[in-house]
Design a protein around this motif. Sequence first.
Motif, PDB file in Angstrom:
ATOM      1  N   TRP A  28       0.828  -1.212   0.000  1.00 50.39           N
ATOM      2  CA  TRP A  28       0.000   0.000   0.000  1.00 50.39           C
ATOM      3  C   TRP A  28       0.862   1.262   0.000  1.00 50.39           C
ATOM      4  N   LEU A  29       1.851   1.328   0.905  1.00 53.50           N
ATOM      5  CA  LEU A  29       2.705   2.507   0.991  1.00 53.50           C
ATOM      6  C   LEU A  29       3.550   2.674  -0.272  1.00 53.50           C
ATOM      7  N   ASN A  30       4.088   1.582  -0.785  1.00 53.23           N
ATOM      8  CA  ASN A  30       4.861   1.664  -2.027  1.00 53.23           C
ATOM      9  C   ASN A  30       3.995   2.184  -3.168  1.00 53.23           C
ATOM     10  N   GLU A  31       2.793   1.657  -3.277  1.00 56.04           N
ATOM     11  CA  GLU A  31       1.887   2.080  -4.357  1.00 56.04           C
ATOM     12  C   GLU A  31       1.463   3.534  -4.172  1.00 56.04           C
ATOM     13  N   LYS A  32       1.265   3.914  -2.936  1.00 54.81           N
ATOM     14  CA  LYS A  32       0.812   5.272  -2.628  1.00 54.81           C
ATOM     15  C   LYS A  32       1.859   6.318  -3.003  1.00 54.81           C
TER      16      LYS A  32
END
Length: 217
Positions: A28-32
């Motif tokens: 999630w954080l990487n994609e965000k």
Amino acid sequence: MAGFSDSEDESQELMTPAQLIGKLEEAWLNEKFAPELLENKSEIVECVMEQLNHMEENLQRSKKGDLRATIHRMETERIRYVLSSYLRCRLQKIEKYFPHVLEKEKSRAEGEPSYLSPEEYAFAKEYYANTETFLKNVALKNMPANLQTVDLGKSVPKPNLDSFVFLRVKERQENILVEPETDDQREYAVDFEEGSQHLIRYRTVAPLVASGAVQLI
């Protein structure tokens, strides 16, 4: 959702629920924070959805007023938020960069992991077709004949891979080549120590994000 190999399936089954949720939060954080669409993590999504179903079943069997059930319900809602945010972020990138996302997916070598799940791929193709149809019916048909075609690949902006990102190093990395900021500077190499944090051009660390060696924050 896209299938995954027996080894990947086994690795997911060996994870504890906490480790599984941790993997989802990392994705999630990487994609965000990544400027481009990353490889899909459909196997993680599927496993988390199964875990959520188990949690919901347990909550239904719990007694009214049970404090532990209230805490577990809050945790369930938190996980659902992370999962929804992750999927929504990916759809927003597909809508924003759809010609480039489809081109990247089509040009990947055989055996390379897919950037899109089957559902995302179908959505991207439909979005492309609908956008093309809308432009033709609303705008292009009223233009001179020599201007009634449009190249969506050139018209839609590409992800800015030269944007800067914050990251935390999970695994020590040596000799990371950093491009110069100005013409009078030279390319130089740096080492990333485990646990250190950096602000750096995304293009420089994109392979490390993909491998999981660093975490965007």
